[in-house]
Design an enzyme around this catalytic site. Structure first.
Site, mmCIF file in Angstrom:
data_model
loop_
_atom_site.group_PDB
_atom_site.id
_atom_site.type_symbol
_atom_site.label_atom_id
_atom_site.label_comp_id
_atom_site.label_asym_id
_atom_site.label_seq_id
_atom_site.Cartn_x
_atom_site.Cartn_y
_atom_site.Cartn_z
ATOM 1 N N HIS A 15 0.816 -1.222 0.000
ATOM 2 C CA HIS A 15 0.000 0.000 0.000
ATOM 3 C C HIS A 15 0.847 1.269 0.000
ATOM 4 C CE1 HIS A 15 -3.713 -2.310 1.761
ATOM 5 N NE2 HIS A 15 -3.389 -2.685 0.532
ATOM 6 N N CYS A 39 4.006 15.082 -12.565
ATOM 7 C CA CYS A 39 5.353 14.807 -13.083
ATOM 8 C C CYS A 39 6.044 13.737 -12.240
ATOM 9 C CB CYS A 39 6.177 16.105 -13.163
ATOM 10 S SG CYS A 39 6.813 16.675 -11.573
ATOM 11 N N CYS A 51 6.594 21.410 -10.824
ATOM 12 C CA CYS A 51 5.586 21.777 -11.837
ATOM 13 C C CYS A 51 4.353 22.441 -11.253
ATOM 14 C CB CYS A 51 5.185 20.538 -12.639
ATOM 15 S SG CYS A 51 4.058 19.453 -11.742
ATOM 16 N N ASN A 96 -3.122 -13.222 15.567
ATOM 17 C CA ASN A 96 -4.134 -12.165 15.649
ATOM 18 C C ASN A 96 -4.985 -12.424 16.900
ATOM 19 O OD1 ASN A 96 -6.445 -10.422 15.083
ATOM 20 N ND2 ASN A 96 -5.757 -10.418 12.966
ATOM 21 N N PRO A 97 -5.331 -11.388 17.656
ATOM 22 C CA PRO A 97 -6.184 -11.644 18.824
ATOM 23 C C PRO A 97 -7.613 -12.006 18.423
ATOM 24 C CG PRO A 97 -5.483 -9.322 18.759
ATOM 25 C CD PRO A 97 -4.902 -9.985 17.559
HETATM 26 P P1 NAD Z 1 -7.120 -3.304 10.158
HETATM 27 O O1 NAD Z 1 -6.960 -2.047 10.914
HETATM 28 O O2 NAD Z 1 -8.274 -3.510 9.302
HETATM 29 O O3 NAD Z 1 -7.082 -4.558 11.163
HETATM 30 C C1 NAD Z 1 -6.114 -4.738 12.102
HETATM 31 C C2 NAD Z 1 -6.029 -6.232 12.489
HETATM 32 O O4 NAD Z 1 -5.006 -6.336 13.461
HETATM 33 C C3 NAD Z 1 -7.297 -6.816 13.119
HETATM 34 O O5 NAD Z 1 -7.527 -8.099 12.573
HETATM 35 C C4 NAD Z 1 -6.973 -6.903 14.612
HETATM 36 O O6 NAD Z 1 -7.622 -7.985 15.243
HETATM 37 C C5 NAD Z 1 -5.478 -7.111 14.557
HETATM 38 N N1 NAD Z 1 -4.740 -6.637 15.727
HETATM 39 C C6 NAD Z 1 -5.002 -5.590 16.543
HETATM 40 N N2 NAD Z 1 -4.052 -5.471 17.482
HETATM 41 C C7 NAD Z 1 -3.156 -6.459 17.239
HETATM 42 C C8 NAD Z 1 -1.929 -6.844 17.846
HETATM 43 N N3 NAD Z 1 -1.414 -6.192 18.901
HETATM 44 N N4 NAD Z 1 -1.269 -7.902 17.343
HETATM 45 C C9 NAD Z 1 -1.767 -8.597 16.282
HETATM 46 N N5 NAD Z 1 -2.913 -8.272 15.647
HETATM 47 C C10 NAD Z 1 -3.583 -7.211 16.127
HETATM 48 O O7 NAD Z 1 -5.790 -3.464 9.374
HETATM 49 P P2 NAD Z 1 -5.500 -3.980 7.960
HETATM 50 O O8 NAD Z 1 -6.204 -5.270 7.709
HETATM 51 O O9 NAD Z 1 -4.034 -3.958 7.877
HETATM 52 O O10 NAD Z 1 -6.132 -2.900 6.914
HETATM 53 C C11 NAD Z 1 -6.157 -1.524 7.079
HETATM 54 C C12 NAD Z 1 -5.403 -0.733 6.027
HETATM 55 O O11 NAD Z 1 -5.151 0.541 6.570
HETATM 56 C C13 NAD Z 1 -4.033 -1.280 5.734
HETATM 57 O O12 NAD Z 1 -4.096 -1.851 4.513
HETATM 58 C C14 NAD Z 1 -3.086 -0.065 5.734
HETATM 59 O O13 NAD Z 1 -2.857 0.416 4.439
HETATM 60 C C15 NAD Z 1 -3.814 0.968 6.483
HETATM 61 N N6 NAD Z 1 -3.270 1.211 7.847
HETATM 62 C C16 NAD Z 1 -1.920 1.276 8.052
HETATM 63 C C17 NAD Z 1 -1.412 1.471 9.316
HETATM 64 C C18 NAD Z 1 0.078 1.511 9.497
HETATM 65 O O14 NAD Z 1 0.799 1.760 8.538
HETATM 66 N N7 NAD Z 1 0.591 1.228 10.692
HETATM 67 C C19 NAD Z 1 -2.265 1.627 10.409
HETATM 68 C C20 NAD Z 1 -3.656 1.584 10.166
HETATM 69 C C21 NAD Z 1 -4.136 1.358 8.880
HETATM 70 ZN ZN ZN Z 2 5.259 17.882 -10.472
#
Ligand code: NAD
Ligand code: ZN
Length: 256
Positions: A125, A136, A157, A221-222
């Site tokens: 992502h 650009c 630009c 995953n929890p």
């Molecule tokens: P999500 O937020 O949809 O889900 C998070 C998942 O993590 C859940 O299944 C939850 O049960 C689990 N979780 C929560 N705490 C946890 C822990 N301590 N250990 C293990 N698992 C745990 O996340 P997603 O499925 O990654 O999708 C959301 C999108 O949003 C991502 O694709 C990303 O692009 C973006 N995002 C990125 C960040 C980041 O870069 N840190 C943070 C939030 C969202």
């Molecule tokens: Zn530009």
């Protein structure tokens, strides 16, 4: 769970090529809120403009009202800024040091796997701290958003800049996807899915492919997810905690 941890540690000891698919949960213990979790960003309701966050961060909205999207890019950046890798990122990075090839395909946009030292990271992502121009080739890395105006413009630009992340409705970046497919074509001995709700086909399919090939799969995953019933091992709990326990079990095995 202890028995499962020991079995997974045994498998890790023998594995040469390991895949970690990670999502927001892997960074939760760094203090970064998830999107959909119980304390997630999306649970805050609607934006000030009265639209869901997903919509504010969509390609359609960015093209229509980039300034509104930028308000929420900035909010995301404040959640991510100054955060450090946690034990989950560090254990994953340390697994590389014993001659294993550890590929990390992450949905996160925070750069924490690389900061922890992982070398083979595929950012599905993108990365929030990298900006690119909508018109650009201009790009800037490691940007601090504090110094930016409400609507940042390209110094080359003068068109609108954007973070190099995948917005809702956009396809995955071609180079990341190709890299991921190339890694999958080589196959893995072990596949982990850590801290992701597993909603997207491109993070579910590599796990199901491993299951079809009789490659052991592990979910950390929890909570339950759509792949929970398919994997070989479900380790319920926080990623940092479980991965440290796994590293300890592996270390005990390597000394034995
Ligand atoms: P999500 O937020 O949809 O889900 C998070 C998942 O993590 C859940 O299944 C939850 O049960 C689990 N979780 C929560 N705490 C946890 C822990 N301590 N250990 C293990 N698992 C745990 O996340 P997603 O499925 O990654 O999708 C959301 C999108 O949003 C991502 O694709 C990303 O692009 C973006 N995002 C990125 C960040 C980041 O870069 N840190 C943070 C939030 C969202
Ligand atoms: Zn530009």
């Amino acid at each position: 769970m202890r028995t499962d941890l020991i079995k997974v540690a045994e498998l890790l000891r023998e594995a040469h090529r390991v895949l970690f698919i990670t999502g927001a949960g892997v960074s939760a213990e760094s203090g970064i809120p998830t999107f959909r979790g119980r304390t997630g960003f999306f649970r805050q309701g609607l934006t000030e403009e009265g639209i869901p966050f997903e919509e504010a961060l969509s390609a359609t909205n960015f093209h229509k009202s980039p300034q509104v999207s930028w308000r929420y890019f900035a909010q995301l950046e404040r959640n991510l800024r100054g955060k450090s890798p946690n034990p989950a990122h560090r254990v994953i990075a340390d697994l590389e040091t014993s001659g294993r090839r550890v590929c990390v395909a992450t949905q996160n946009i925070d750069g924490l796997h690389q900061l922890a030292g992982s070398k083979y990271v595929i950012e599905l992502h993108g990365n929030l701290f990298r900006l690119c121009c909508t018109a650009c080739d201009y790009q800037a890395s490691d940007v601090t958003f504090d110094s930016l105006p409400d609507l940042p413009l390209c110094p080359a630009c003068d068109d609108v800049l954007r973070p190099d992340i995948v917005l809702y409705e956009e396809p995955l970046p071609g180079d990341a996807l190709n890299q991921f497919l190339a890694e999958q074509a080589q196959g893995f001995d072990l596949v982990f899915s850590v801290g992701t709700t597993s909603l997207f086909q491109y993070v579910v399919e590599p796990v199901l492919l491993a299951v079809r090939r009789h490659v052991p799969t592990i979910e950390i995953n929890p909570e339950e997810t759509p792949i929970s019933d398919a994997v070989s091992f479900r380790l319920r709990g926080r990623a940092g905690l479980i991965l440290v326990e796994l590293a300890t079990a592996l270390y005990e095995r390597e000394l034995a």
